[in-house]
Every structure is written in structure tokens, then in C-alpha cells.
Scaffold this active site. Structure first.
Site, PDB file in Angstrom:
ATOM      1  N   SER A   1       0.794  -1.233   0.000  1.00 30.35           N
ATOM      2  CA  SER A   1       0.000   0.000   0.000  1.00 30.35           C
ATOM      3  C   SER A   1       0.825   1.281   0.000  1.00 30.35           C
ATOM      4  O   SER A   1       0.248   2.366  -0.102  1.00 30.35           O
ATOM      5  CB  SER A   1      -0.944   0.019   1.206  1.00 30.35           C
ATOM      6  OG  SER A   1      -2.033  -0.849   0.989  1.00 30.35           O
TER       7      SER A   1
ATOM      8  N   LYS B   1       0.102   3.626  -2.722  1.00 28.00           N
ATOM      9  CA  LYS B   1      -0.988   4.603  -2.625  1.00 28.00           C
ATOM     10  C   LYS B   1      -0.453   6.037  -2.559  1.00 28.00           C
ATOM     11  O   LYS B   1      -1.194   6.990  -2.823  1.00 28.00           O
ATOM     12  CB  LYS B   1      -1.863   4.305  -1.411  1.00 28.00           C
ATOM     13  CG  LYS B   1      -2.729   3.045  -1.552  1.00 28.00           C
ATOM     14  CD  LYS B   1      -3.615   2.850  -0.329  1.00 28.00           C
ATOM     15  CE  LYS B   1      -4.626   1.727  -0.507  1.00 28.00           C
ATOM     16  NZ  LYS B   1      -4.062   0.385  -0.345  1.00 28.00           N
TER      17      LYS B   1
ATOM     18  N   SER C   1      -6.033   2.739   4.738  1.00 33.67           N
ATOM     19  CA  SER C   1      -5.473   2.119   3.533  1.00 33.67           C
ATOM     20  C   SER C   1      -6.565   1.398   2.762  1.00 33.67           C
ATOM     21  O   SER C   1      -6.361   0.314   2.204  1.00 33.67           O
ATOM     22  CB  SER C   1      -4.352   1.134   3.914  1.00 33.67           C
ATOM     23  OG  SER C   1      -3.445   0.958   2.842  1.00 33.67           O
TER      24      SER C   1
END
Length: 421
Positions: free
Chosen positions: A110, A113, A168
Site C-alpha cells: 500500500s 498509494k 489504507s
């Protein structure tokens, strides 16, 4: 991420089985090693002998790179820092204080991101509303982390970004991607933005960082994404927020309830076995089966702002990635100004005379001037400045921007840790 569902909400995905089948193939996963059972446990993969030299020749060499000078603190040893790749850099100047395999292409989880946010944040006003359609949530991987978005309910862009950064939430990512024209269009834009940032180790397959064949980044590139994103005030706000209230279902009276969400960055929010790191102000954490634990953080002491990225610690203890990041930050703050840099975080192509800063000869003069300005500059002050050259000449941020650094105010941490209403 993979193997864990966040916030207790089930994933609604028609692609779950196909995604799981793809992930089951060890030949397609970056950073994994296969072994015959009779040979014992699989051996950890070795970094490539040759890697990218963006930011300096030494950053393309395998192993730990540091200029350990007299009077400088000793870098923590391999028994303390077990990550396959890591990098410590000055967030303002971009000088790399030390690194290990920073250009090794590994699964990012993640932390990708950050690139998603840096690409899409400027596109939608915070108060824009979006009613979630069932199609918006199609395509999330099985076991994805979720913030708890519900179909047929409306959310503000502000809400969605809180879901991305704090929980997340892949459901928040896919909703924003749907608003942006879909997952495929968003992935293309993210890849284009990575190229502009000189993040050449990165190949984007999914917008949320979920494990996918061929999806890779590097400790170096993740630091570039963080450094770029932190120039955006909204990015700084979201990544430094420890807790907030998120819209829930409608009650019998038709009003929306709210529930609390907490940032999963444990150096920001803390945990039962780890305290918030002094001076921390973001940025993003991740964890998947393939990537292990990944983390990029920014912290400040006095006038110093440091970025640290760690990828896939060998130790699998609870919160190990955060512990190793904290040790590297401790070393970096003590070592800053006492060690010679081993490289630098390059600026975007527009700042690097159209080159990638790899030292291959392209854009040589502009890059050499920019590096000279960087090497001779004072880390204690300055303001991020853009200079335009008129009269039809090439417009560069270039030397002037690098000479005075890329400064931005980090959020007030006390405010960042208060719940948002």
C-alpha cells in the site's frame, strides 16, 4: 492488504478468484524465491548485481552504502536492520545519507498509494460528493484492507482520502479511481506520473498496491513519491492525521451515523507494543503476502526533515518494519551533517533538464549545475522556488529550485493527532 480484511468489511469482488489464482504462481511474484523442500527453508533472494543508477552510481550497487566518517554515529548493523531494501534521505535537499539496495524492484504493497494520491489529489475538490455504484467496488483483491464504503451511499472526496490514508482502504481507492475514469485509466496516469518523477523502478498494475504479477517499485521510488506528495498541503494533512470520523450507514431517521477510524501507520498512531515516533508526520505503510512489510515515513527535529523507506524486513516480528524505520531515523538525525551523502533524490524530469539524473550523459550540463547547487547549498533554510525563463526559452525549475531546496511546512503534530470531526 493481502490475507487481511480491514475494518471487518467483506470484499465484494467478481475478480477475487482470478486474482487469487494469479497470486498463487510463484514465478510471477517479484522478490520471492522457490526452493526444493528437501533443501530446507527457501533462501532469501539476492539483489540484482546491477540496478538503476538514478541519483548516483553508488545507489545502483548492491548492499549497504554509507560514507562512515570520523565522529559520525555508527549505522545500525544487519542484526538490527533486516529490510531487503531501505534508504534514509534529507527530505528538503534530497541528499541520501545511507541506503541498502535502494533501486531493488520489490512489491510495494500500500505504499504505492502515495503515487495514487500524488496523481489524483489535484483532480477533485475536497467537498465534491460521489454516490458509490456497485461497479465502483468491482476488482478489489481478496482480503483487501477496507474503510467500509457502502454502495448507494454518498461520500465527499475528503472522506474518501481519509479512507485511503488512514485505513489504507482499497474500497476508497477504487471509488476515487472510478471517479477518475476507471482503474485502467488511473493506472496509466500513475505510470505516466512515475515516469515524470524519474521513478523508473516502478511498474504499476493496480492503483491500490495489491499484489499483482509484475507490480514493483523500490525504496528509492517510494521516497520520490513521498517527497513529491508532501508538497501538496492536502497530502500532508491526510498522511499526518492519526484518527478521524467516517460516515456510516443511514439510521431509521435517515441521518448518517459516523464511526471512528485510526491511522494504521503505527509510528503516527502508536500500538500496544510501540509508541508514536517523536516528530513523525506521515507518510504511508503497507503489508501484503508478497511485499512483506513496507513503510515510508517523514519526521522532523529542529530544521531537519528526514525521509525513510524500508521494504520487507527479514524479521517478521510484530511492527518490525516500524521499529527498523525508527532506528534508521534515529541514526539519520544524529548523522545528518556528519556524513557525506552517497547520492540524492532527483527531482522531476522538468527539474533535471529532461534527464533521469542517472549520469549517463543525457542532460549533462543542466544536471551537473543542479548537482553543484545541491552540493554547495545550506540545509538550514530556503523556500521552494520555481523560476520561469521567458522569451520562448526552455522553462525549468532546475538549478534555482534545487539550490534553495524543496521546502514545505510539515503539519503540527498535535493537531494531526486530534480526531477530525
Amino acid at each position: 492488504m493481502s490475507g487481511r480484511a480491514g475494518a471487518g468489511y467483506p470484499v465484494r469482488s467478481v475478480a477475487a478468484l482470478a486474482s487469487a489464482a494469479l497470486l498463487a504462481s510463484p514465478l510471477l511474484l517479484a522478490g520471492t524465491a522457490a526452493a526444493d523442500p528437501k533443501d530446507g527453508p527457501p533462501k532469501a533472494p539476492a539483489p540484482p548485481a546491477k540496478m538503476s543508477k538514478v541519483g548516483g552510481d553508488r545507489l545502483g550497487m548492491p548492499g549497504v552504502q554509507v560514507n562512515q566518517t570520523p565522529g559520525a554515529p555508527k549505522l545500525p548493523g544487519p542484526d538490527q536492520i533486516t529490510a531487503r531494501a531501505w534508504i534514509v534521505s534529507d527530505a528538503d535537499s534530497g541528499k541520501v545519507l545511507a541506503a541498502k539496495n535502494p533501486h531493488w524492484q520489490l512489491a510495494p504493497a500500500s505504499t504505492l498509494k502515495m503515487l495514487f494520491a500524488d496523481t489524483l489529489l489535484p483532480k477533485f475538490p475536497k467537498d465534491q460528493k460521489h454516490t458509490v455504484k456497485p461497479a465502483d467496488l468491482v476488482g478489489m483483491g481478496e482480503g483487501s484492507s477496507l474503510v467500509g464504503i457502502k454502495e448507494n451511499l454518498s461520500y465527499s472526496v475528503h472522506d474518501l482520502w481519509l479512507g485511503v490514508f488512514l485505513r489504507s482502504g482499497n474500497d476508497a481507492v477504487h471509488t476515487l479511481a472510478a471517479m477518475n475514469g476507471g482503474t485502467k485509466a488511473t493506472v496509466v496516469q500513475m505510470q505516466q506520473h512515475a515516469k515524470e518523477l524519474n521513478a523508473n523502478d516502478t511498474h504499476v498494475v493496480t492503483p491500490d498496491g495489491y499484489d499483482a504479477p509484475g507490480q514493483v517499485s523500490s525504496a528509492y521510488d517510494l521516497s520520490l513519491f513521498a517527497r513529491s506528495g508532501l508538497h501538496n498541503a492536502d497530502f500532508r494533512e491526510y498522511c499526518s492525521t492519526a484518527s478521524a470520523q467516517f460516515p456510516g450507514d443511514k439510521g431509521k431517521d435517515g441521518k448518517r451515523a459516523k464511526f471512528g477510524i485510526q491511522n494504521t501507520n503505527r509510528l503516527l498512531s502508536g500500538d500496544y507494543d510501540i509508541k508514536p515516533y517523536p516528530g513523525i508526520a506521515g507518510v504511508k505503510n503497507g503489508s501484503t503476502t508478497n511485499a512483506g512489510s513496507t513503510f515510508t515515513g517523514v519526521a522532523q527535529r529542529g530544521d531537519r526533515k528526514l525521509l525513510v523507506t524500508v521494504m520487507n524486513p527479514e524479521k517478521k516480528d510484530h511492527n518490525e518494519g516500524y521499529r527498523e524505520a525508527a532506528k534508521l531515523l534515529d541514526w539519520g538525525f544524529e548523522a545528518s551533517g556528519k556524513v557525506e551523502p552517497v547520492g540524492r533524490l532527483v527531482g522531476p524530469r522538468s527539474e533535471e533538464d529532461g534527464s533521469d539524473g542517472s549520469g549517463d550523459g543525457s542532460g549533462k550540463n543542466g544536471r551537473a549545475q543542479a548537482q553543484a547547487a545541491l552540493d554547495s547549498s545550506d540545509d538550514s533554510g530556503g523556500t521552494w522556488t520555481a523560476v520561469g525563463i521567458t522569451g520562448g526559452a526552455l522553462v525549468l525549475l532546475g538549478v534555482a529550485a534545487l539550490a534553495v531546496h524543496r521546502r514545505w511546512p510539515l503539519p503540527e503534530l498535535v493537531r494531526g493527532r486530534r480526531p477530525q470531526k
